[in-house]
Motif scaffolding. Sequence first.
Motif, mmCIF file in Angstrom:
data_model
loop_
_atom_site.group_PDB
_atom_site.id
_atom_site.type_symbol
_atom_site.label_atom_id
_atom_site.label_comp_id
_atom_site.label_asym_id
_atom_site.label_seq_id
_atom_site.Cartn_x
_atom_site.Cartn_y
_atom_site.Cartn_z
ATOM 1 N N VAL A 88 1.058 -1.146 -0.268
ATOM 2 C CA VAL A 88 0.190 -0.559 -0.547
ATOM 3 C C VAL A 88 1.049 1.210 -0.532
ATOM 4 O O VAL A 88 0.288 2.496 -0.055
ATOM 5 C CB VAL A 88 -1.026 0.020 1.211
ATOM 6 C CG1 VAL A 88 -2.022 -0.777 1.109
ATOM 7 C CG2 VAL A 88 -0.749 0.301 2.555
ATOM 8 N N GLU A 89 2.294 0.575 -0.061
ATOM 9 C CA GLU A 89 3.878 2.152 -0.559
ATOM 10 C C GLU A 89 2.806 3.609 0.952
ATOM 11 O O GLU A 89 3.279 4.450 0.747
ATOM 12 C CB GLU A 89 2.641 3.284 -1.341
ATOM 13 C CG GLU A 89 3.379 2.529 -3.294
ATOM 14 C CD GLU A 89 2.576 2.641 -4.270
ATOM 15 O OE1 GLU A 89 3.574 4.034 -4.129
ATOM 16 O OE2 GLU A 89 2.067 2.354 -4.862
ATOM 17 N N ALA A 90 3.168 2.477 1.970
ATOM 18 C CA ALA A 90 2.520 3.020 3.245
ATOM 19 C C ALA A 90 4.432 4.004 3.955
ATOM 20 O O ALA A 90 5.409 3.660 3.298
ATOM 21 C CB ALA A 90 2.549 2.695 4.318
ATOM 22 N N LYS A 91 3.978 4.807 4.002
ATOM 23 C CA LYS A 91 5.595 5.924 4.435
ATOM 24 C C LYS A 91 5.675 6.988 5.444
ATOM 25 O O LYS A 91 4.578 6.984 6.145
ATOM 26 C CB LYS A 91 5.380 6.653 2.754
ATOM 27 C CG LYS A 91 5.382 7.412 2.193
ATOM 28 C CD LYS A 91 6.959 6.940 1.002
ATOM 29 C CE LYS A 91 7.194 6.703 -0.203
ATOM 30 N NZ LYS A 91 6.722 5.462 -0.626
#
Lengths: 164, 453
Positions: A88-91
């Motif tokens: 989920v491309e968590a940053k």
Amino acid sequence: VGTDAGSATSLFLNQLNYDLEVLKNARIGIPLGKTTLGTPVPANVEVRYGGYSAALAKVQLRALQDLYLGKSAAGFDGYGLFEALDAVEAKYDGQPLSTAISTQFTAAIAALDAVPDPLDQTVVNAPASANTAYTELQRLIVLTKTDMASNLGILITYNDNDGD
Amino acid sequence: MLARTRTYLEAPVSIAPLATFRAVFGAVMFVSVLRFVLKGWVNDLYVKPAFFFGYWGFEWLKPLGETGMYLVFGIMALAALGIGLGAFYRISAVLFFLAFTYVELLDKSNYLNHYYFVSVVAFLLVWVPANGRFSVDVLRNPALRRTEVPRWCVGAFRLQLGMVYWFAGFAKLNPDWLFEAQPLRMWLPAKSHLPVIGPFLGMKWVAFAFAWFGAIYDLFVPFFLSIRKTRPFAYAAVIGFHLMTWWLFQIGMFPFIMIMATLVFFPGEWHERMWLSFTKMLKAKENKETAHGKPHRLHPWLMGGMALFFTFQLLFPFRYLLYPGHLFWTEQGYRFSWRVMLMEKAGHASFRVRDPRSGGESEIDNQAYLTPNQERMMASQPDMILQFAHFLAEEYKQKGIPDPEVYADVHVALNGRGSRRYIDPTRDLSKETESFAHKDWILPFESTKLAAK
């Protein structure tokens, strides 16, 4: 199903957080005196007469790290929460959240490794290392309980609700 | 001007939309209350907890224990039925409003915009003769029958509903929602296991489409529902929109309340036809002989009261402008403003109680005092953090520390930004007091731009 309260993912994540809290509070915090106005309670360490309380804590934290990474006991690195966060491309402050949590796991393990057994003597005579480990675990829990849960769209809760 | 407004508001219109509104609202509320009880929530939310986060100024309202709370919910269910059937209508409406609002005021961890909406609608229902037709009351006493009501009686509900939508849309006009598609970008991929639409939910453009469509829908649907030509399409959008949200999110009864309530925008003739086929189906005969002939006067007190009520409704959501800082971060002026599903906010709060005599500190296990849901809500809302800190100070006074200090280590993640410290950890919260004033112990929101994905 999915990420609803009571779903596999949410039960898994909630249990991981719960285990981290128990590790921090019961295994380290209580003996350190975190619930007794700073007065250590050496009698409350795990396996006091076995003398390997800290060792048990270290093993547990490594096991929780493996759960996070999706690693099997044999060392096979499969799909874990780490991969789910990347999916989920968590940053976190510009870097991948997955790495931020891994790094914090490593930091917490290093801090815990510096805590010598027998723990009942450490918490009385040289509590600094245990205090550091406690703080690093706290940092880790902040990341798993807020950032990880948010990014996976999981409710940190144990019952359904009537939301809006 | 005032006279012309009065004439407009008093002009007779069909009672049918109001009768429908009353009937569907009562029915949906009856089901909601039963569902709430059967899910065990009365016990979970109002019996089990040891501590309740009352609203400022309403902390004197306390739960009534197990028997008492079930009794309140019993009254609520019966009153909802009474509203729906138009049976003992006025007393039912009053009882429902009081019982429902009482329960909502007990604990702000359970705050939902849709509960607030229910309280507001129940309050409005108290003042209108919605039992004037198609009701048990008219069967009992035909003299109550009326085919028309003054326009304001229907208009009030259209206006209230319209405001809910419009404010919900207006609140979506913020950078996170419009330009980052947050929090939808975190919520939608979590549903990617759903059949058919699942694979799309992980896509970035889909989150943006949902965000923009949602904002436009909320802002404009009240107007399109009010115009005859666009009404059928607008209502189709209402059904589609709310069913979608029901499918995607855990939002319980809310979609159904809105789908039913918006029927009030349809004109009198449409409702008359619906009722006609309904009564035919029931083989019921309407007694057409009596029709209430009372002049449709709008009492000056009632007119003033309604003006006051709607002025409040219009201004209250804007009170956030009076506070410094970022609204989503401080949540000062956030509730009671129709801000729906705008934030993914998660917090972790750990409290330290300090004995000033020895300097010794104890860390608190929140779960010893709070339910998981209470803890979750508290951890990201400053007024609740303060309430819990006061509770802890009281608790430790009982334990024999004369003047305990309470400090909070709180970290909050908002809309996909990395978690950061939320509350000044050096401030003794036991010495801070609740008020409408700005809480300067909330650390400022460091607006880091969301990382580009």
